[in-house]
Design a protein around this motif. Sequence first.
Motif, PDB file in Angstrom:
ATOM      1  N   GLU A 151      25.531  43.919 -38.407  1.00 57.77           N
ATOM      2  CA  GLU A 151      25.707  43.426 -39.833  1.00 57.77           C
ATOM      3  C   GLU A 151      24.926  44.020 -40.545  1.00 57.77           C
ATOM      4  OE1 GLU A 151      27.243  39.945 -39.581  1.00 57.77           O
ATOM      5  OE2 GLU A 151      29.154  40.708 -38.266  1.00 57.77           O
ATOM      6  N   LEU A 152      23.447  44.051 -40.040  1.00 52.06           N
ATOM      7  CA  LEU A 152      22.273  44.381 -40.964  1.00 52.06           C
ATOM      8  C   LEU A 152      21.896  45.255 -41.698  1.00 52.06           C
ATOM      9  CD1 LEU A 152      19.558  43.161 -38.188  1.00 52.06           C
ATOM     10  CD2 LEU A 152      20.251  41.924 -39.934  1.00 52.06           C
ATOM     11  N   ASN A 153      22.068  44.758 -43.418  1.00 52.91           N
ATOM     12  CA  ASN A 153      21.509  46.367 -43.764  1.00 52.91           C
ATOM     13  C   ASN A 153      20.151  46.806 -43.527  1.00 52.91           C
ATOM     14  OD1 ASN A 153      18.978  44.545 -45.325  1.00 52.91           O
ATOM     15  ND2 ASN A 153      20.542  43.676 -46.696  1.00 52.91           N
ATOM     16  N   ARG A 202      21.085  37.250 -28.354  1.00 54.29           N
ATOM     17  CA  ARG A 202      22.100  37.139 -26.911  1.00 54.29           C
ATOM     18  C   ARG A 202      23.459  37.107 -28.348  1.00 54.29           C
ATOM     19  NH1 ARG A 202      19.729  36.735 -22.713  1.00 54.29           N
ATOM     20  NH2 ARG A 202      17.724  35.752 -22.453  1.00 54.29           N
ATOM     21  N   ASP A 203      24.175  37.667 -28.135  1.00 54.18           N
ATOM     22  CA  ASP A 203      26.099  37.341 -28.196  1.00 54.18           C
ATOM     23  C   ASP A 203      26.166  38.246 -28.761  1.00 54.18           C
ATOM     24  OD1 ASP A 203      26.509  34.893 -27.218  1.00 54.18           O
ATOM     25  OD2 ASP A 203      25.939  33.766 -27.710  1.00 54.18           O
ATOM     26  N   GLN A 204      25.978  39.326 -28.743  1.00 55.08           N
ATOM     27  CA  GLN A 204      25.800  40.497 -29.493  1.00 55.08           C
ATOM     28  C   GLN A 204      27.144  41.596 -29.294  1.00 55.08           C
ATOM     29  OE1 GLN A 204      23.589  41.391 -32.750  1.00 55.08           O
ATOM     30  NE2 GLN A 204      23.076  39.305 -31.408  1.00 55.08           N
ATOM     31  N   ASP A 205      27.506  42.021 -30.724  1.00 49.91           N
ATOM     32  CA  ASP A 205      28.949  42.736 -30.292  1.00 49.91           C
ATOM     33  C   ASP A 205      28.674  44.448 -31.200  1.00 49.91           C
ATOM     34  OD1 ASP A 205      28.461  43.345 -33.097  1.00 49.91           O
ATOM     35  OD2 ASP A 205      29.907  42.544 -33.836  1.00 49.91           O
ATOM     36  N   LEU A 206      27.574  44.542 -31.044  1.00 49.73           N
ATOM     37  CA  LEU A 206      26.413  46.065 -30.944  1.00 49.73           C
ATOM     38  C   LEU A 206      27.275  46.719 -29.492  1.00 49.73           C
ATOM     39  CD1 LEU A 206      25.533  47.781 -33.172  1.00 49.73           C
ATOM     40  CD2 LEU A 206      23.033  46.870 -31.749  1.00 49.73           C
ATOM     41  N   ILE A 207      26.802  46.191 -28.258  1.00 52.91           N
ATOM     42  CA  ILE A 207      27.449  47.327 -27.286  1.00 52.91           C
ATOM     43  C   ILE A 207      29.295  47.095 -26.741  1.00 52.91           C
ATOM     44  CG2 ILE A 207      27.422  47.467 -24.374  1.00 52.91           C
ATOM     45  CD1 ILE A 207      24.846  47.413 -26.619  1.00 52.91           C
ATOM     46  N   ILE A 219       6.204  38.216 -20.269  1.00 53.38           N
ATOM     47  CA  ILE A 219       7.346  37.377 -20.330  1.00 53.38           C
ATOM     48  C   ILE A 219       8.438  37.743 -19.414  1.00 53.38           C
ATOM     49  CG2 ILE A 219       6.995  36.344 -22.449  1.00 53.38           C
ATOM     50  CD1 ILE A 219       8.739  38.683 -23.285  1.00 53.38           C
ATOM     51  N   ARG A 220       9.795  37.314 -19.046  1.00 52.18           N
ATOM     52  CA  ARG A 220      10.705  37.791 -18.607  1.00 52.18           C
ATOM     53  C   ARG A 220      11.737  37.752 -18.874  1.00 52.18           C
ATOM     54  NH1 ARG A 220      10.915  36.687 -11.728  1.00 52.18           N
ATOM     55  NH2 ARG A 220      12.497  36.997 -11.173  1.00 52.18           N
ATOM     56  N   VAL A 221      12.647  38.776 -19.644  1.00 50.83           N
ATOM     57  CA  VAL A 221      13.835  38.340 -19.711  1.00 50.83           C
ATOM     58  C   VAL A 221      15.412  38.087 -19.012  1.00 50.83           C
ATOM     59  CG1 VAL A 221      15.315  39.774 -21.689  1.00 50.83           C
ATOM     60  CG2 VAL A 221      13.315  39.824 -21.924  1.00 50.83           C
ATOM     61  N   ASN A 222      16.133  37.325 -19.458  1.00 49.28           N
ATOM     62  CA  ASN A 222      17.621  36.958 -17.799  1.00 49.28           C
ATOM     63  C   ASN A 222      18.253  37.786 -18.866  1.00 49.28           C
ATOM     64  OD1 ASN A 222      19.062  35.061 -17.874  1.00 49.28           O
ATOM     65  ND2 ASN A 222      17.905  36.032 -15.933  1.00 49.28           N
ATOM     66  N   TRP A 223      18.591  38.672 -18.289  1.00 52.42           N
ATOM     67  CA  TRP A 223      19.949  39.779 -18.783  1.00 52.42           C
ATOM     68  C   TRP A 223      21.672  38.737 -19.065  1.00 52.42           C
ATOM     69  CZ3 TRP A 223      19.304  43.437 -22.095  1.00 52.42           C
ATOM     70  CH2 TRP A 223      17.644  43.653 -21.868  1.00 52.42           C
ATOM     71  N   LYS A 224      21.455  38.507 -19.663  1.00 51.14           N
ATOM     72  CA  LYS A 224      22.723  37.718 -19.931  1.00 51.14           C
ATOM     73  C   LYS A 224      24.591  38.292 -20.507  1.00 51.14           C
ATOM     74  CE  LYS A 224      21.156  33.113 -20.158  1.00 51.14           C
ATOM     75  NZ  LYS A 224      20.769  31.507 -20.801  1.00 51.14           N
ATOM     76  N   PRO A 225      25.773  38.644 -20.726  1.00 50.84           N
ATOM     77  CA  PRO A 225      26.512  40.038 -21.246  1.00 50.84           C
ATOM     78  C   PRO A 225      26.232  39.401 -22.673  1.00 50.84           C
ATOM     79  CG  PRO A 225      27.606  38.110 -19.569  1.00 50.84           C
ATOM     80  CD  PRO A 225      26.143  37.033 -20.093  1.00 50.84           C
ATOM     81  N   ASN A 226      26.410  40.781 -23.227  1.00 47.33           N
ATOM     82  CA  ASN A 226      25.882  41.384 -24.228  1.00 47.33           C
ATOM     83  C   ASN A 226      24.976  40.843 -25.851  1.00 47.33           C
ATOM     84  OD1 ASN A 226      28.912  42.008 -24.471  1.00 47.33           O
ATOM     85  ND2 ASN A 226      29.493  39.386 -24.856  1.00 47.33           N
ATOM     86  N   SER A 227      23.645  41.116 -24.345  1.00 53.58           N
ATOM     87  CA  SER A 227      22.389  40.942 -25.013  1.00 53.58           C
ATOM     88  C   SER A 227      21.790  42.050 -25.192  1.00 53.58           C
ATOM     89  CB  SER A 227      21.271  39.876 -24.611  1.00 53.58           C
ATOM     90  OG  SER A 227      21.519  38.724 -23.524  1.00 53.58           O
TER      91      SER A 227
END
Length: 389
Positions: free
Chosen positions: A102-104, A124-129, A313-321
């Motif tokens: 939704e970003l311009n 988190r909780d992105q709809d882009l994918i 840093i360590r990124v933990n993958w969650k659904p829709n990240s």
Amino acid sequence: MPVAYQNIPSALTGGSKYKVDQKGGITLDDASKEKLNKQSIPYLPSWRKNEKYEPYEFIEYHDRALKADKDLTNLFPKDGKYELENLSPKFGTEIKGIQLSELNDAAKDELALLASQRGVLVFRDQDLIEKGPKAFTDFAKHYGELHIHPTSGAPKEFPEIHSVLTGNTDENPFSTKNSLISFHSDVSYELNPTGISLLSVTNNPKAGGDTVFADAREAYNRLSPLFREKLEDVYALHTAVPQANLAIVKGGVVKRHPVENIHPIIRTTPTGDKVLYVNSAFTKSIVGLKAEESEFLLKFLLDHISGGHDFQIRVNWKPNSVVVWDNRISSHSAILDFDTNEPRLIIRAAARAERPVNNLANLNKPDENNVYEGPEYLGNRVEPGSAKA
């Protein structure tokens, strides 16, 4: 001269099975597809045996971060409901409450500025994918021409997506090595390596499979002033040859002839940051030093980055990240700590950025891409796809 390539365990190259159609198209077989979730299907890696691209030519790059409102008022409007949590004091931020889709354009510019400041941004909780490969690539294209990877698979009709399917094998990945951590800055061998990048994992194991990022700015800052001064005018050779050779040995496709380019060890970004710009995947040698000297100095610098847990840093993958990061100021590595019979699909889209320089007075100074034609490249000896692992 021996051919240069690393014999990587199949857990990192993937144990999934592929099929080849009459036109030379290479796609995942049905049994392997069934192990993946529905969200992954549009992003599956594929190849065409006749798929070829010319080596990239030099481009000027004008950083979108320099156009951004420094107050980030479009990215974080006053009436917005969002949460920011820094993953470490200087590096990495997790953001909730913002939909990237939704970003311009102004907000996307500010996103580039924030990425140049924090290095790695986790959304988190992105709809882009869910919106599909076109939405994923369209978003990334705001930051420049998207890079097409020279060997990896990509979804059909979207060659700009780097799609990597790993796991799905019973092989013990540590049968020959104690660790498979390999910090790298993506495609640093290119004349114009990538900058702003998008990353997501669409199919992840139940536990593990994180990505670790290292702050190349802090890696530079930790060096003593005298040592930094000595490195200021030192350059390193970055090579794509081992990666291309591995693709050939594994029966894959080399879509673009490998290149080797020389970049400064101390790189200055358009926003003025100095970074330590070497990595274990693609940095071959230090220009002007003898082999033993180069290996000694490179080992110190690479160990400094990989051992710098206090600037990682360590990124933990969650659904829709979705992770947005600046590939110029960070390096990263997959963490293979999951059962390798579980498949992991990771996707990336990244914009080509500026030719690395140590002095901004040389920014966007034209240069020639160095296509490798030497004896170390296996493709000069055999037809692609004819070698076997």
